[in-house]
Design an enzyme around this catalytic site. Structure first.
Site, PDB file in Angstrom:
ATOM      1  N   GLU A   1     -88.318  86.782  52.697  1.00  0.00           N
ATOM      2  CA  GLU A   1     -87.890  86.691  54.950  1.00  0.00           C
ATOM      3  C   GLU A   1     -87.296  86.157  55.312  1.00  0.00           C
ATOM      4  O   GLU A   1     -86.885  85.958  56.366  1.00  0.00           O
ATOM      5  CB  GLU A   1     -89.373  86.305  55.101  1.00  0.00           C
ATOM      6  CG  GLU A   1     -90.705  87.220  54.425  1.00  0.00           C
ATOM      7  CD  GLU A   1     -92.180  87.029  54.242  1.00  0.00           C
ATOM      8  OE1 GLU A   1     -92.685  87.453  55.106  1.00  0.00           O
ATOM      9  OE2 GLU A   1     -92.338  85.044  55.042  1.00  0.00           O
TER      10      GLU A   1
ATOM     11  N   LYS B   1    -102.552  81.987  48.788  1.00  0.00           N
ATOM     12  CA  LYS B   1    -101.020  82.963  48.847  1.00  0.00           C
ATOM     13  C   LYS B   1     -99.761  82.254  48.079  1.00  0.00           C
ATOM     14  O   LYS B   1    -100.026  81.013  47.399  1.00  0.00           O
ATOM     15  CB  LYS B   1    -100.940  82.348  50.505  1.00  0.00           C
ATOM     16  CG  LYS B   1    -102.188  83.190  51.500  1.00  0.00           C
ATOM     17  CD  LYS B   1    -101.512  84.334  51.596  1.00  0.00           C
ATOM     18  CE  LYS B   1    -100.849  84.229  52.807  1.00  0.00           C
ATOM     19  NZ  LYS B   1    -100.534  85.452  53.713  1.00  0.00           N
TER      20      LYS B   1
ATOM     21  N   SER C   1     -99.133  78.689  50.979  1.00  0.00           N
ATOM     22  CA  SER C   1     -99.772  78.674  52.246  1.00  0.00           C
ATOM     23  C   SER C   1    -100.119  77.188  52.738  1.00  0.00           C
ATOM     24  O   SER C   1    -100.807  76.676  51.372  1.00  0.00           O
ATOM     25  CB  SER C   1    -100.525  79.834  52.926  1.00  0.00           C
ATOM     26  OG  SER C   1    -100.926  79.193  53.856  1.00  0.00           O
TER      27      SER C   1
ATOM     28  N   HIS D   1     -89.889 107.639  54.671  1.00  0.00           N
ATOM     29  CA  HIS D   1     -90.689 107.286  56.041  1.00  0.00           C
ATOM     30  C   HIS D   1     -92.278 106.493  55.110  1.00  0.00           C
ATOM     31  O   HIS D   1     -93.239 106.645  56.049  1.00  0.00           O
ATOM     32  CB  HIS D   1     -91.272 108.733  56.875  1.00  0.00           C
ATOM     33  CG  HIS D   1     -90.372 109.736  57.007  1.00  0.00           C
ATOM     34  ND1 HIS D   1     -90.168 110.240  58.098  1.00  0.00           N
ATOM     35  CD2 HIS D   1     -89.747 110.522  56.260  1.00  0.00           C
ATOM     36  CE1 HIS D   1     -88.857 110.848  58.448  1.00  0.00           C
ATOM     37  NE2 HIS D   1     -89.073 111.014  56.898  1.00  0.00           N
TER      38      HIS D   1
END
Ligand code: ARG
Length: 476
Positions: A307, A300, A294, A173
């Site tokens: 992804e 970043k 970024s 979880h």
């Protein structure tokens, strides 16, 4: 010697190519829009290696059976090899008026060698030809995919070997559950990949069957030898029913379904890499080579590769849905709809291969961060199960022990302490069964080393797993 009647391609001995190889009964030319709409050569041209390999085997079989002469056989084989070279160097003149890869090659062959070229299509139809090409293509690609899976599994194995001493919580979880060895965690991916590879091998059994020789769908009047063609092409067996053979695309569906399951695994891995490389977890550093920046936020380093793998799952699942839907309403046998199976199939192969390639490198170079993993083990009461097991070993029913330890956890939480920071008196206020030896089993190390059951995370079990996996991998 059996002879085929003069093909449509020929007028006397002069080679005279009509606009369409099938144009004999047509009085008007195909509308330009239809031509553009129905062509597939722009994408099925990637089957050229397979188409030529299949044709060479076919003509060898025709010659052995006396259906074409050995001079014709030789001329056809030489012509086909020439064409293959033209394809490889990019010199082949693709023409959309010849629809697909099959007719493009055949027309070019006739252009090159004349009449003999028109005999290649004896005892064959594009219906069995495409079924053959797709099977040859899939056999080739499945082998490549399996070797890429092997590299990725190898990368996990190496990381597992290099990180035997590192501890990490595993999650349920997305809440810290129990401490395990990082190697154990990484070998879980090895298991997924092992099953994926098995699934690919298994689906190959079903497509590794020769369809050639069923022709349009009823068989042929020529005395062909399908088993000989199978032998030449390395198929262990031939298909049994001609109608089924030209109707069947389940092998394409099964391959994409196998890929969808495999890709679901890659996507879960990608998701974990995204989480683990975030500052919140900080369990892994993917390195500059495998992250991107970024355009506005200078700090970043984004896990874009992971992804995109997660994102590309949509393409693979989409392809599966596309081909299932494509086939669901088709009456027997071949229908032109089936041409629509190519792009989803090719896209699946490309997506799986490119993802495996980049993932293997990314895992190889990933740097795991033991310090952050260990600090994640200090909060969250990850050894609470060990405390309950302790009481159960001392004779308390596990269900009762669970409840008692629930109370201990709640007290520790209120007092802002970890389980091992509680005093023996505090523990004994919950159960008389607690004694001094309890502290050995609620440390993270104690928790891990006591999980000695087969398949568990204790060091000896993990070392055994490592040994078995590396032996297995050598045989892949
Ligand atoms: N391009 C076709 C396909 O992919 C090849 C088979 C064509 N057969 C036919 N009868 N039109 O399905």
């Amino acid at each position: 010697m059996l002879r085929v009647s003069e093909s449509d391609f020929l007028s006397g001995s002069r080679v005279d190519l009509p606009k369409k190889p099938w144009g004999g009964r047509f009085k008007k030319a195909t509308h330009e829009l239809v031509e553009r709409f129905t062509e597939s050569v722009s994408f099925d041209k990637r089957l050229f290696v397979d188409d030529i390999e299949g044709s060479i085997a076919h003509v060898k079989m025709l010659s052995k059976q006396g259906i074409v002469s050995s001079e014709e056989e030789q001329a056809i084989i030489d012509g086909l090899r020439d064409i293959r070279a033209e394809m490889e160097t990019g010199e082949f003149p693709f023409r959309t008026e010849y629809e697909d890869i099959h007719l493009n090659i055949e027309a070019r062959l006739i252009e090159k060698i004349g009449e003999a070229g028109g005999r290649l299509h004896t005892a064959r139809s594009r219906n069995d030809q495409i079924a053959l090409d797709e099977r040859l293509y899939l056999r080739r690609e499945t082998r490549e995919i399996n070797s890429l899976i092997k590299s990725l599994a190898g990368a996990f194995l190496t990381q597992a070997e290099d990180n035997v001493g590192v501890m990490v919580p595993f999650y349920t979880h997305l809440q810290r559950a129990q401490p395990v060895l990082l190697s154990h965690y990484l070998l879980a991916y090895f298991e997924m990949l092992r099953r994926d590879r098995e699934r690919y091998m298994d689906c190959m059994k079903r497509f590794n069957v020769l369809p050639l020789g069923v022709c349009a769908g009823a068989g042929t009047t020529f005395p062909i030898d399908r088993h000989y063609a199978a032998e030449l092409l390395g198929f262990p067996t031939v298909t049994r029913n001609s109608i089924d053979t030209v109707s069947d695309r389940d092998f394409v569906i099964e391959f994409i379904a196998t890929s969808a399951i495999h890709y679901m695994h890659l996507s879960r891995l990608a998701e974990e890499l995204v989480l683990w490389s975030s500052k919140e977890f900080d369990f892994v550093d993917l390195g500059d080579e495998f992250t991107t920046g970024s355009s506005i936020m200078p700090q970043k380093r984004n896990p874009d590769v992971a992804e995109l793998i997660r994102g590309k799952t949509a393409r693979v699942y989409g392809s599966l849905t596309a081909v299932l839907t494509l086939m669901k309403g088709l009456p027997f046998s071949y229908n032109r709809d089936m041409q629509e199976d190519k792009e989803p199939l090719f896209d699946t192969v490309d997506t799986v291969k490119s993802s495996l390639e980049v993932l293997a490198e990314m895992i190889k170079t990933a740097r795991f961060k033991p310090e952050s993993m260990e600090s994640a083990l200090t909060g969250g009461f990850s050894t609470a199960t060990d405390l309950a097991d302790y009481l159960a070993r001392k004779g308390m029913a596990f269900r009762k022990a669970h409840e008692v330890v629930g109370g201990v956890v709640s007290m520790a939480e209120e007092r802002g302490r970890e389980l091992h920071q509680l005093s023996i008196e505090e523990l004994r206020s919950h159960s008389e069964l607690f004694a001094q030896d309890v502290f050995e089993c609620i440390t993270v190390e104690g928790s891990i080393s006591s999980r000695t059951s087969y398949g568990g995370t204790a060091k000896q079990s993990v070392l055994k797993q490592l040994e078995e996996c590396s032996k297995e991998l050598e045989l892949w």
